[in-house]
Design an enzyme around this catalytic site. Structure first.
Site, PDB file in Angstrom:
ATOM      1  N   TYR A 157       0.851  -1.175  -0.009  1.00 44.04           N
ATOM      2  CA  TYR A 157      -0.063  -0.109  -0.073  1.00 44.04           C
ATOM      3  C   TYR A 157       0.896   1.069   0.029  1.00 44.04           C
ATOM      4  O   TYR A 157       0.526   2.363  -0.369  1.00 44.04           O
ATOM      5  CB  TYR A 157      -0.988  -0.010   1.084  1.00 44.04           C
ATOM      6  CG  TYR A 157      -2.139   0.803   1.101  1.00 44.04           C
ATOM      7  CD1 TYR A 157      -2.971   0.754  -0.186  1.00 44.04           C
ATOM      8  CD2 TYR A 157      -2.600   1.769   2.211  1.00 44.04           C
ATOM      9  CE1 TYR A 157      -4.065   1.617  -0.251  1.00 44.04           C
ATOM     10  CE2 TYR A 157      -3.537   2.695   2.049  1.00 44.04           C
ATOM     11  CZ  TYR A 157      -4.286   2.242   0.728  1.00 44.04           C
ATOM     12  OH  TYR A 157      -5.374   3.450   0.655  1.00 44.04           O
ATOM     13  N   LYS A 164      -3.757   8.178   3.393  1.00 45.59           N
ATOM     14  CA  LYS A 164      -4.850   8.121   3.949  1.00 45.59           C
ATOM     15  C   LYS A 164      -5.248   8.369   5.391  1.00 45.59           C
ATOM     16  O   LYS A 164      -5.906   8.723   6.003  1.00 45.59           O
ATOM     17  CB  LYS A 164      -5.340   6.499   3.875  1.00 45.59           C
ATOM     18  CG  LYS A 164      -5.525   6.427   2.136  1.00 45.59           C
ATOM     19  CD  LYS A 164      -6.748   6.949   1.727  1.00 45.59           C
ATOM     20  CE  LYS A 164      -7.513   6.479   0.575  1.00 45.59           C
ATOM     21  NZ  LYS A 164      -8.526   7.082  -0.117  1.00 45.59           N
TER      22      LYS A 164
END
Length: 256
Positions: A157, A164
């Site tokens: 990720y 995020k």
């Protein structure tokens, strides 16, 4: 008892790419509960994919919006003001990072790539909140979309994890600042699912396999399952829920 309905409410959807998009699953649920919708598309290339979906939803407004282009967001909110005179809820389902930065080590990400990812994926939500505030005269709901990689390291990720995490923190600060105006701010955090945006993550198929194996339900979430949760949060039934990360992941986030 407050029934879950969005009848008489007007909402903005940003982030529909195709019928597998999280934003489209949410839009379908919003519309099913009676909401009027405005839908944006990124550019001329995206319009042929998004416009038919927006028309299927009976959207009142279908507008171009590239958050990196000066004036686009302002034009969208001006059109909403002219059409409805108010806004009751919005969903921000936009994220982007340059492939070369996303697929590399986080420590190697470029300044330009990180700034672009933060601008598109996080700061655009703050800008939308600022533009929505004067239109939410009777309160409202701001929703965005995150992922478990914001709080725990998820392999591959990479750069999107810190981006995020910033988005989730922004949600909490916005919730605190806008709460007095009865504007609620929450994050949807779905489990891994196969969307066009997620496919840009390196070795994404492996991530999907791990998610299905580890989640207590042993199933991947679908966009049709995310939509009803978003619709509930946009409704008056959720008027005391704000500043939250709402997981829709089959319990994946509780497993160590």
């Amino acid at each position: 008892m407050t029934l879950i309905t969005l009848a008489g409410k007007c909402g903005l959807l940003a982030g529909i790419a195709n019928d597998q998009s999280i934003a489209y699953g949410c839009a379908t649920a919003f519309r099913a509960l009676g909401a009027d919708l405005a839908v944006t598309y990124l550019n001329e290339k995206a319009e042929p994919h998004v416009r038919p979906l927006a028309e299927r939803l009976g959207a009142d407004l279908i507008l171009p919006c590239d958050v990196r282009r000066d004036g686009d967001l302002e034009r969208v909110f001006a059109a909403i003001r002219d059409r409805w005179g108010r806004l009751d809820f919005l969903l921000h389902s936009i994220a982007f990072a340059p492939k070369e930065d996303l697929h590399g080590r986080f420590v190697d990400c470029s300044r330009e790539g990180f700034q672009m990812a933060m601008d598109v994926s996080c700061h655009s939500f703050i800008r939308m909140a600022k533009l929505a505030e004067p239109l939410m005269t009777n309160g409202g709901c701001l929703l965005t979309v995150s992922f478990y990689g914001a709080e725990q390291v998820v392999e591959h990720y990479n750069m999107m994890g810190p981006v995020k995490a910033a988005l989730e923190s922004a949600v909490r600060y916005l919730a605190a600042e806008l709460g007095a105006r009865k504007i609620r701010v929450n994050t949807l955090s779905p489990g891994a699912l196969a969307t066009r945006a997620a496919s840009g993550i390196d070795r994404f198929d492996e991530l999907l396999e791990r998610a299905a194996a580890r989640a207590p339900t042993h199933q991947l979430v679908t966009v049709d399952e995310i939509g009803p949760t978003a619709a509930f949060l946009a409704s008056d039934a959720a008027r005391q829920i704000t500043g939250q990360v709402v997981y829709i992941d089959g319990g994946y986030h509780v497993i160590d």
